[in-house]
Design an enzyme around this catalytic site. Structure first.
Site, mmCIF file in Angstrom:
data_model
loop_
_atom_site.group_PDB
_atom_site.id
_atom_site.type_symbol
_atom_site.label_atom_id
_atom_site.label_comp_id
_atom_site.label_asym_id
_atom_site.label_seq_id
_atom_site.Cartn_x
_atom_site.Cartn_y
_atom_site.Cartn_z
ATOM 1 N N ASP A 5 -15.091 1.181 5.134
ATOM 2 C CA ASP A 5 -13.827 0.724 4.529
ATOM 3 C C ASP A 5 -13.870 -0.780 4.246
ATOM 4 O OD1 ASP A 5 -13.045 3.320 4.771
ATOM 5 O OD2 ASP A 5 -11.406 2.954 6.182
ATOM 6 N N TYR B 211 0.146 0.416 15.198
ATOM 7 C CA TYR B 211 -0.733 0.182 14.068
ATOM 8 C C TYR B 211 -0.304 0.976 12.845
ATOM 9 C CZ TYR B 211 -4.515 -0.151 10.890
ATOM 10 O OH TYR B 211 -5.224 -0.382 9.746
ATOM 11 N N SER C 69 -3.788 -31.397 -12.578
ATOM 12 C CA SER C 69 -2.769 -32.450 -12.750
ATOM 13 C C SER C 69 -2.174 -32.917 -11.414
ATOM 14 C CB SER C 69 -1.643 -31.973 -13.671
ATOM 15 O OG SER C 69 -2.152 -31.424 -14.839
ATOM 16 N N TYR D 284 -3.966 9.532 0.187
ATOM 17 C CA TYR D 284 -3.941 9.232 1.612
ATOM 18 C C TYR D 284 -2.937 8.128 1.960
ATOM 19 C CZ TYR D 284 -5.122 8.944 6.374
ATOM 20 O OH TYR D 284 -5.009 8.986 7.729
ATOM 21 N N LYS E 124 -3.324 -3.054 8.382
ATOM 22 C CA LYS E 124 -3.155 -4.507 8.307
ATOM 23 C C LYS E 124 -2.380 -4.845 7.047
ATOM 24 C CE LYS E 124 -5.557 -6.704 11.615
ATOM 25 N NZ LYS E 124 -4.986 -7.718 12.489
ATOM 26 N N GLY F 225 19.096 -5.496 1.160
ATOM 27 C CA GLY F 225 19.191 -6.918 0.823
ATOM 28 C C GLY F 225 17.895 -7.555 0.355
ATOM 29 N N TYR G 230 -1.687 -5.010 20.274
ATOM 30 C CA TYR G 230 -0.521 -4.766 19.435
ATOM 31 C C TYR G 230 -0.691 -3.476 18.659
ATOM 32 C CZ TYR G 230 1.400 -9.285 20.514
ATOM 33 O OH TYR G 230 1.944 -10.351 21.166
ATOM 34 N N ASP H 24 -4.013 -1.507 -2.392
ATOM 35 C CA ASP H 24 -2.741 -2.234 -2.468
ATOM 36 C C ASP H 24 -2.373 -2.580 -3.906
ATOM 37 O OD1 ASP H 24 -1.972 -3.244 0.540
ATOM 38 O OD2 ASP H 24 -4.130 -2.903 0.285
ATOM 39 N N ASP I 120 0.887 -1.169 0.000
ATOM 40 C CA ASP I 120 0.000 0.000 0.000
ATOM 41 C C ASP I 120 0.917 1.208 0.000
ATOM 42 O OD1 ASP I 120 -1.551 2.189 0.723
ATOM 43 O OD2 ASP I 120 -2.730 1.078 2.215
HETATM 44 P P1 13P Z 1 -5.420 -0.464 4.605
HETATM 45 O O1 13P Z 1 -4.691 -1.486 5.445
HETATM 46 O O2 13P Z 1 -5.991 -1.074 3.371
HETATM 47 O O3 13P Z 1 -4.542 0.699 4.332
HETATM 48 O O4 13P Z 1 -6.661 0.026 5.406
HETATM 49 C C1 13P Z 1 -6.424 0.676 6.582
HETATM 50 C C2 13P Z 1 -7.651 0.982 7.339
HETATM 51 O O5 13P Z 1 -7.551 1.060 8.527
HETATM 52 C C3 13P Z 1 -8.912 1.192 6.650
HETATM 53 O O6 13P Z 1 -9.934 1.517 7.553
HETATM 54 MG MG MG Z 2 -4.203 2.128 3.104
HETATM 55 MG MG MG Z 3 -5.027 -2.009 1.896
HETATM 56 MG MG MG Z 4 -5.175 -3.293 5.454
#
Ligand code: 13P
Ligand code: MG
Ligand code: MG
Ligand code: MG
Ligand code: 13P
Ligand code: MG
Length: 380
Positions: A285, A227, A241, A89, A230, A102, A346, A52, A10
């Site tokens: 989202d 954070y 096959s 963003y 993700k 590397g 975390y 992404d 991303d």
């Molecule tokens: P992404 O991991 O796709 O950037 O999304 C982050 C997020 O917190 C959306 O609410």
């Molecule tokens: Mg994002």
């Molecule tokens: Mg994403």
């Molecule tokens: Mg994510």
């Protein structure tokens, strides 16, 4: 031998976290075209799911190659620059380090890679997901390679009948274990049923000795210590096959199962299989999306893609995901819509816990009273 690498990051969202801007895609495509012309890559295809970008590449340098990883890193730097220019963003969101050293391990981008001898016909499905995490592949991989109600070949095909070895990573303790299925099925489910921590990294056919599936298994929040989004995962599965048929590989996605990673990386929501043109999570989202790009690999060339979820037979899964989203959304900030505390620990939980640390007292009586206190009416 040919190596298939999907490397993804991303590097900025358009708008918010919903998609990749066309100018970023153009920049990545130009870089890949140059790399093919310059013979670094045998072939390459640029795709996106949500915000992404995935570089789907064939080459002869093997996994963890410095040349290939630094090419991907430089390409993501380029798309980050485009994102900065347009004020998109989270420009450079997954590039956690300032300098490449590397390979990409621990640097933010995710990658699934595998070196193999190309078969006379080599059908491969590349899965890209957004708003979820690498453990999201656990359930479908289990169904594809271990559940005869999903994959008829486990019963009918003598090579599949011999079973598969699952390599599982513990992302918290950075260690790996092999489960020999079907013998170890129940043991394995104990672990991979906790996909925030245990993630299937690869699956190998026992009869063929060939690796059939590879996933990206990073965990950004553990790398960054806080954070940072993700690590929206990718995987690919080799088909036919003696390996699962294409239709067996796609079948688990007819169910909009629940995954972690929606809204602020902090919610469970159903995964929705979509054609590439619909892979733009918007509502809360989400819901999380998965795209399936099918290729036939011939002499290392990527013949394709075919957009495998652009098929009305996945309409019900999409409807089911929308209904499940309605249901989960009504929980607002409550579990199980919101991730369990262990996962938030975390991420955002520690700062809040610190701030109110000195307000906790032992449980000895009511903290809030509205009038003179008596014992009247107490039952204990
Ligand atoms: P992404 O991991 O796709 O950037 O999304 C982050 C997020 O917190 C959306 O609410
Ligand atoms: Mg994002
Ligand atoms: Mg994403
Ligand atoms: Mg994510
Ligand atoms: P066809 O008969 O269309 O080649 O399909 C063969 C098959 O086994 C599909 O699963
Ligand atoms: Mg046929």
């Amino acid at each position: 031998m040919i190596t298939l690498s999907i490397i993804k990051a991303d590097t900025g969202g358009f708008v918010g976290h919903s998609a990749v801007h066309p100018d970023m895609m153009d920049g990545a495509r130009r870089a890949v075209q140059r790399a093919v012309a310059g013979e670094l890559l045998v072939d390459g295809h640029v795709a996106a799911c949500g915000d992404d970008i995935s570089l789907i590449m064939t080459h002869t340098y093997g996994p963890d190659s410095q040349l290939i990883h630094s090419f991907a890193w430089d390409t993501f730097k380029t798309t980050t620059a485009v994102a900065r220019e347009l004020g998109l963003y989270g420009a450079g969101q997954d590039l956690l380090s300032d300098a490449f050293s590397g390979n990409l391990r621990g640097m933010g981008p995710g990658y699934a890679e595998l070196e193999f001898e190309e078969r006379p016909s080599e059908p491969v499905i590349c899965f890209l997901a957004d708003k979820t995490e690498p453990g999201a592949w656990n359930l479908p991989l289990y169904k594809i390679f271990a559940d005869p109600f999903n994959s008829a070949g486990l019963v009918i095909d003598t090579k599949m009948h011999a079973g598969f070895l699952f390599e599982v990573y513990d992302l918290y303790e950075e260690k790996a274990v092999l489960f020999d299925c079907p013998t170890d099925l129940y043991d394995m489910l104990m672990f991979i049923g906790a996909p925030a921590r245990y993630v299937v990294h690869s699956v190998r056919s026992k009869a063929l000795g060939e690796v059939a599936a590879a996933t990206s298994t990073q965990r950004l929040s553990l790398i960054a210590g806080k954070y940072v989004g993700k690590d929206d995962p990718v995987m690919f599965v080799r088909c036919q096959s003696g390996l699962p048929a294409v239709g067996e590989v796609l079948e688990p996605f007819s169910f909009g199962y629940t995954v972690g990673g929606a809204m602020r990386g902090s919610h469970h929501a159903p995964i929705m299989p979509v054609p590439a043109e619909d892979a733009h999570p918007a509502r809360f989202d989400g819901p999380p999306r998965v795209v399936a790009l099918g290729f036939q690999i011939k002499d290392g060339k990527l013949i394709g893609p075919r957009d495998m979820f652009a098929d009305p037979s996945f309409d019900e899964a999409r409807r089911q995901a929308n209904r499940a989203m309605d249901y989960l959304r009504r929980h607002g900030p409550f579990e199980p819509h919101r991730l369990p505390l262990e996962d938030l620990e975390y991420t955002t939980m520690p700062a809040i816990a610190d701030r109110i640390a000195d307000r906790w007292t032992p449980i000895s009586g009511p903290l809030v009273t509205t009038g003179p206190q008596t014992d009247a009416g107490r039952t204990r």
